[in-house]
Design a protein around this motif. Structure first.
Motif: not given
Length: 583
Positions: A347-371
């Motif tokens: 029905s859908g998919m969540v994705y998370v990009k793992c940046n080179e500076d060891e930070t993360y960018k996701s499609s659910v940043d509203k709900f989940y923090d970097q930890d």
């Protein structure tokens, strides 16, 4: 004698030799005073030359009338070519023709008989006998022959005996649908074509044959796909006085032998994986282990926030896709559309990009923090530059969907190298699986599979937890073979039939011959069957079996070349006591 040599063997050492060749006209090039013809047979191509100044006039004129695929015989002298062709073994020579005999004229073929043909699959299936003349199909059939010969050699050297078993047998209710054959002499009764020689090879063990094999046709009346045909070929094997380890060792040896002799590849490791681990880690029981992207279960790190999709899911699971961090939003949306297709059903998919500076960018940043996202990365094994894709829902369904995505991504990323081979044993399958529709258990393999001895006590108290003494050989994400240790005790076999819903009368009617045989000293035994069609295709670098079968059926189970299946006339139907009403 139609030929002294074939069209692939002549070279510079044969110059000035008188030869006779026969084959098909591949093509001709008429330059007016000189005519060249490429003559083809199974072994290769030899160039013929018809020279107005050196060739008898009638022969020269006849050569101008040759069309594609004419069958001809020529006699002539081997001469050195002026313009040599280094791309073919016969490229240093040509034949100065002195005699030409047209053995059979030919219509213009409906597609070109060349490696890169202009014929679509449907037309090539209709004229399969022409398609076989093309190198890709011809070489596939020769490759299949080589594999079969190596199988026979290996097993025969280990004292296996090839025994033929019947094709006209008794229909049984277990497994796929049978093809049935009406009996003219026994009104209202039918034979079935074998889905496997299973019971016969067990009877051969009772008969003391000890080591049996057979390269055998089997038949299943089931829906088709690229790697499945209604009739297929098995390398069917059985051994007496063996345990599981004995069988695994023999057929590891066979697989090593084939990889070495056919592909020139040495394979050292045959890892073993339990069914439960395969399902949990890869989402299917035939994982491709040539690449990673193992599943990471994320329930513990995803169901503590206010994201209802994950909170309500039985399973939240993800994979880390190597070096996919540069995927564009368009590419990600394309993958989401791909998994939403009915064939996958997500029905859908969540994705998370793992940046080179060891930070993360996701499609659910509203709900989940970097930890949170760091825990997802750790659990899936994601590294900087990777992308994590996450699915959720019912556990079994979600694992199946993520497994399909994993394989699709591996294909797109070029991780499924057909020249790399990663064999694997999957063991400890469930003995039974419960079917909600029928409300009863079914044998996961077949009803003759023995349970693990240590699980015997669970047969009545918790049958769903009983493990089978069964094993599958997986190669590059394809099941190429499977087998089990068999039940050889009548009482245990009777208990198994009862568990599967057979009444004593039904068990006696269907399999009484086998249980009776067990009373006359059945040895412990087990075996395995490889799917020859699929094995050959994978060794040949393909996953579609059709080109490795001389006369395959299409996706509707039809042979469009001979137009089968077809109606039979009323006289035959009456003899078989069959009435057909197609209204």
């Amino acid at each position: 004698m139609y030929r002294s040599h074939n069209c692939g063997e002549l070279n510079a050492s044969h110059v000035n030799k008188e030869v006779t060749l026969a084959g098909w006209v591949q093509k001709s090039r008429d330059k007016g005073f000189m005519n060249w013809v490429d003559l083809r047979d199974r072994y290769g191509i030899t160039q013929l030359i018809f020279d107005e100044s050196r060739t008898e006039k009638t022969v020269f004129e006849s050569a101008k009338n040759l069309g594609r695929e004419f069958v001809i015989q020529v006699k002539g002298t081997v001469i050195e070519r002026e313009a040599k062709n280094k791309n073919i073994p016969t490229g240093e020579i040509e034949i100065l023709v002195t005699e030409l005999n047209i053995l059979n004229a030919a219509l213009t073929p409906p597609f070109t008989i060349e490696d890169d043909t202009d014929g679509g699959e449907d037309i090539r299936m209709k004229y399969r006998y022409l398609d076989i003349r093309r190198n890709p199909v011809k070489n596939s059939l020769l490759f299949r022959h080589k594999v079969a010969m190596e199988v026979r050699k290996y097993l025969s050297d280990l004292d296996f005996c090839e025994v033929e078993t019947p094709y006209l047998i008794k229909s049984t209710p277990e497994g796929a649908r049978d093809f049935v054959v009406p009996s003219r002499m026994n009104e209202g009764q039918f034979y079935a074509l074998p889905q496997s020689p299973q019971t016969f090879k067990q009877l051969l063990m009772v008969g003391g044959m000890d080591k049996y094999f057979q390269i055998v046709k089997c038949f299943r009346d089931e829906d088709l796909r690229a790697d499945r045909q209604p009739e297929f070929t098995q390398i069917d094997c059985e051994m007496a006085f063996v345990e599981q380890e004995d069988i695994l060792n023999v057929f590891e040896g066979l697989t090593r032998h084939l990889l070495k002799e056919i592909k020139g590849i040495e394979v050292e490791k045959f890892p073993r994986m339990t069914y439960d681990h395969a399902m949990k880690t890869y989402g299917n029981d035939k994982p491709d282990i040539r690449f990673g992207m193992e599943f990471g279960e994320l329930n513990a790190f995803s169901q503590h926030k206010d994201f209802p999709v994950f909170n309500s899911a039985e399973l939240v699971v993800g994979i880390a896709v190597p070096n996919a961090g540069e995927y564009t939003r368009k590419e990600i949306d394309g993958l989401i559309d791909w998994i939403k297709r009915p064939q996958v059903g997500a029905s859908g998919m969540v994705y998370v990009k793992c940046n080179e500076d060891e930070t993360y960018k996701s499609s659910v940043d509203k709900f989940y923090d970097q930890d949170d996202l760091a825990n997802w990365a750790k659990t899936t094994g994601a590294k900087s530059g990777d992308m994590i894709f996450v699915l959720s829902g019912p556990a079994d369904k979600t694992r199946t969907q993520l497994s399909a995505l994993r394989m699709e991504l591996a294909t797109r990323l070029g991780l499924r190298n057909p020249n790399e081979f990663a064999p694997l044993w999957v063991v400890d399958f469930p003995l039974l699986e419960f079917d909600e529709e029928s409300g009863r258990y079914h044998a996961m393999h077949h009803p003759f599979t023995s349970p693990k001895p240590e699980d015997l006590d669970l047969i009545h108290s918790n049958p769903g937890k009983v493990r089978a003494n069964a094993y599958d050989m997986v190669l590059n994400g394809n099941e190429i073979g499977g087998g089990s240790i068999r039940i050889h005790d009548k009482d245990l076999q009777s208990r198994m039939f009862a568990l599967l819903g057979f009444t004593p009368e039904q068990a006696e009617d269907q399999f009484g011959f086998l249980m009776n045989a067990f009373q006359f000293g059945a040895p412990p035994h087990g075996g395995l069957a490889f799917g020859l069609d699929r094995l050959v295709a994978i060794l040949g670098g393909q996953e579609t079996i059709r080109d490795f079968i001389a006369f395959p059926k299409n996706n509707s189970g039809r042979d469009v070349m001979i137009d089968a299946p077809s109606k039979i006339d009323d006289t035959q139907l009456n003899e078989l006591h069959i009435k057909v009403d197609l209204k």
